[in-house]
Design a protein around this motif. Structure first.
Motif, PDB file in Angstrom:
ATOM      1  N   PRO A   1     -21.467  34.425  18.655  1.00 44.40           N
ATOM      2  CA  PRO A   1     -20.259  34.920  17.997  1.00 44.40           C
ATOM      3  C   PRO A   1     -19.821  36.251  18.607  1.00 44.40           C
ATOM      4  O   PRO A   1     -20.638  37.003  19.140  1.00 44.40           O
ATOM      5  CB  PRO A   1     -20.703  35.109  16.543  1.00 44.40           C
ATOM      6  CG  PRO A   1     -22.179  35.272  16.609  1.00 44.40           C
ATOM      7  CD  PRO A   1     -22.629  34.461  17.782  1.00 44.40           C
ATOM      8  N   ALA A   2     -18.528  36.520  18.545  1.00 44.69           N
ATOM      9  CA  ALA A   2     -18.000  37.784  19.049  1.00 44.69           C
ATOM     10  C   ALA A   2     -18.450  38.910  18.121  1.00 44.69           C
ATOM     11  O   ALA A   2     -18.651  38.714  16.921  1.00 44.69           O
ATOM     12  CB  ALA A   2     -16.484  37.734  19.102  1.00 44.69           C
ATOM     13  N   GLU A   3     -18.627  40.083  18.693  1.00 51.61           N
ATOM     14  CA  GLU A   3     -18.964  41.255  17.888  1.00 51.61           C
ATOM     15  C   GLU A   3     -18.267  42.472  18.481  1.00 51.61           C
ATOM     16  O   GLU A   3     -17.935  42.504  19.655  1.00 51.61           O
ATOM     17  CB  GLU A   3     -20.471  41.484  17.829  1.00 51.61           C
ATOM     18  CG  GLU A   3     -21.129  41.734  19.166  1.00 51.61           C
ATOM     19  CD  GLU A   3     -22.634  41.912  19.060  1.00 51.61           C
ATOM     20  OE1 GLU A   3     -23.137  42.174  17.957  1.00 51.61           O
ATOM     21  OE2 GLU A   3     -23.303  41.782  20.083  1.00 51.61           O
ATOM     22  N   THR A   4     -18.035  43.457  17.661  1.00 49.30           N
ATOM     23  CA  THR A   4     -17.392  44.689  18.096  1.00 49.30           C
ATOM     24  C   THR A   4     -18.462  45.727  18.376  1.00 49.30           C
ATOM     25  O   THR A   4     -19.356  45.949  17.542  1.00 49.30           O
ATOM     26  CB  THR A   4     -16.437  45.208  17.002  1.00 49.30           C
ATOM     27  OG1 THR A   4     -15.460  44.193  16.741  1.00 49.30           O
ATOM     28  CG2 THR A   4     -15.742  46.475  17.435  1.00 49.30           C
ATOM     29  N   VAL A   5     -18.391  46.346  19.554  1.00 50.39           N
ATOM     30  CA  VAL A   5     -19.340  47.397  19.926  1.00 50.39           C
ATOM     31  C   VAL A   5     -18.567  48.587  20.477  1.00 50.39           C
ATOM     32  O   VAL A   5     -17.426  48.448  20.929  1.00 50.39           O
ATOM     33  CB  VAL A   5     -20.369  46.912  20.982  1.00 50.39           C
ATOM     34  CG1 VAL A   5     -21.218  45.777  20.444  1.00 50.39           C
ATOM     35  CG2 VAL A   5     -19.694  46.510  22.267  1.00 50.39           C
ATOM     36  N   GLN A   6     -19.180  49.739  20.459  1.00 52.36           N
ATOM     37  CA  GLN A   6     -18.586  50.928  21.039  1.00 52.36           C
ATOM     38  C   GLN A   6     -18.455  50.731  22.548  1.00 52.36           C
ATOM     39  O   GLN A   6     -19.243  50.032  23.166  1.00 52.36           O
ATOM     40  CB  GLN A   6     -19.446  52.161  20.746  1.00 52.36           C
ATOM     41  CG  GLN A   6     -19.500  52.546  19.286  1.00 52.36           C
ATOM     42  CD  GLN A   6     -18.149  53.027  18.792  1.00 52.36           C
ATOM     43  OE1 GLN A   6     -17.450  53.767  19.472  1.00 52.36           O
ATOM     44  NE2 GLN A   6     -17.794  52.572  17.595  1.00 52.36           N
ATOM     45  N   PHE A   7     -17.458  51.383  23.143  1.00 53.51           N
ATOM     46  CA  PHE A   7     -17.201  51.233  24.571  1.00 53.51           C
ATOM     47  C   PHE A   7     -18.436  51.538  25.406  1.00 53.51           C
ATOM     48  O   PHE A   7     -18.766  50.805  26.329  1.00 53.51           O
ATOM     49  CB  PHE A   7     -16.042  52.153  24.983  1.00 53.51           C
ATOM     50  CG  PHE A   7     -15.724  52.079  26.444  1.00 53.51           C
ATOM     51  CD1 PHE A   7     -15.055  50.988  26.964  1.00 53.51           C
ATOM     52  CD2 PHE A   7     -16.105  53.096  27.299  1.00 53.51           C
ATOM     53  CE1 PHE A   7     -14.767  50.908  28.318  1.00 53.51           C
ATOM     54  CE2 PHE A   7     -15.829  53.031  28.650  1.00 53.51           C
ATOM     55  CZ  PHE A   7     -15.154  51.930  29.154  1.00 53.51           C
ATOM     56  N   ASP A   8     -19.144  52.613  25.085  1.00 55.17           N
ATOM     57  CA  ASP A   8     -20.311  52.994  25.894  1.00 55.17           C
ATOM     58  C   ASP A   8     -21.490  52.033  25.734  1.00 55.17           C
ATOM     59  O   ASP A   8     -22.452  52.095  26.496  1.00 55.17           O
ATOM     60  CB  ASP A   8     -20.735  54.430  25.618  1.00 55.17           C
ATOM     61  CG  ASP A   8     -21.114  54.689  24.165  1.00 55.17           C
ATOM     62  OD1 ASP A   8     -20.850  53.821  23.312  1.00 55.17           O
ATOM     63  OD2 ASP A   8     -21.658  55.764  23.892  1.00 55.17           O
ATOM     64  N   ALA A   9     -21.408  51.115  24.796  1.00 51.48           N
ATOM     65  CA  ALA A   9     -22.457  50.108  24.626  1.00 51.48           C
ATOM     66  C   ALA A   9     -22.028  48.761  25.202  1.00 51.48           C
ATOM     67  O   ALA A   9     -22.729  47.766  25.052  1.00 51.48           O
ATOM     68  CB  ALA A   9     -22.791  49.947  23.141  1.00 51.48           C
TER      69      ALA A   9
ATOM     70  N   THR B   1     -19.669  40.576  28.039  1.00 47.57           N
ATOM     71  CA  THR B   1     -18.493  39.814  28.431  1.00 47.57           C
ATOM     72  C   THR B   1     -17.473  39.876  27.310  1.00 47.57           C
ATOM     73  O   THR B   1     -17.826  39.744  26.139  1.00 47.57           O
ATOM     74  CB  THR B   1     -18.880  38.335  28.686  1.00 47.57           C
ATOM     75  OG1 THR B   1     -19.880  38.309  29.705  1.00 47.57           O
ATOM     76  CG2 THR B   1     -17.692  37.519  29.124  1.00 47.57           C
ATOM     77  N   LEU B   2     -16.207  40.061  27.690  1.00 50.91           N
ATOM     78  CA  LEU B   2     -15.151  40.090  26.673  1.00 50.91           C
ATOM     79  C   LEU B   2     -15.016  38.732  26.003  1.00 50.91           C
ATOM     80  O   LEU B   2     -15.119  37.695  26.653  1.00 50.91           O
ATOM     81  CB  LEU B   2     -13.812  40.472  27.306  1.00 50.91           C
ATOM     82  CG  LEU B   2     -13.658  41.918  27.737  1.00 50.91           C
ATOM     83  CD1 LEU B   2     -12.342  42.094  28.501  1.00 50.91           C
ATOM     84  CD2 LEU B   2     -13.677  42.839  26.535  1.00 50.91           C
ATOM     85  N   ALA B   3     -14.740  38.742  24.710  1.00 53.87           N
ATOM     86  CA  ALA B   3     -14.546  37.500  23.966  1.00 53.87           C
ATOM     87  C   ALA B   3     -13.136  36.955  24.167  1.00 53.87           C
ATOM     88  O   ALA B   3     -12.872  35.785  23.906  1.00 53.87           O
ATOM     89  CB  ALA B   3     -14.802  37.737  22.475  1.00 53.87           C
TER      90      ALA B   3
END
Length: 66
Positions: free
Chosen positions: A22-30, A35-37
């Protein structure tokens, strides 16, 4: 002795056994190594002008022969 299977059958067996995460949201530096969803498209052209020295251009060999 093992029997060989076709590439199509092997592909089918593999794809039937895996599921997309599943897609998840993470901070940019992480985000390194992820891979982009979904596609991400800039609203700005970078650079904001034609730059063949960096972008390059294509030629057909038959157009420049001789």
């Amino acid at each position: 002795m093992q029997t060989l299977i076709s590439v199509e059958k092997a592909r089918s067996l593999i794809l039937d056994a895996v599921r997309a995460l599943p897609a998840e949201t993470v901070q940019f530096d992480a985000s390194l190594g992820r891979t982009l969803a979904a596609d991400l498209v800039s609203q700005d052209d970078i650079p904001p002008f034609a730059n063949s020295a960096m972008d390059g251009f294509a030629l057909r060999a038959e157009d420049v022969a001789g």
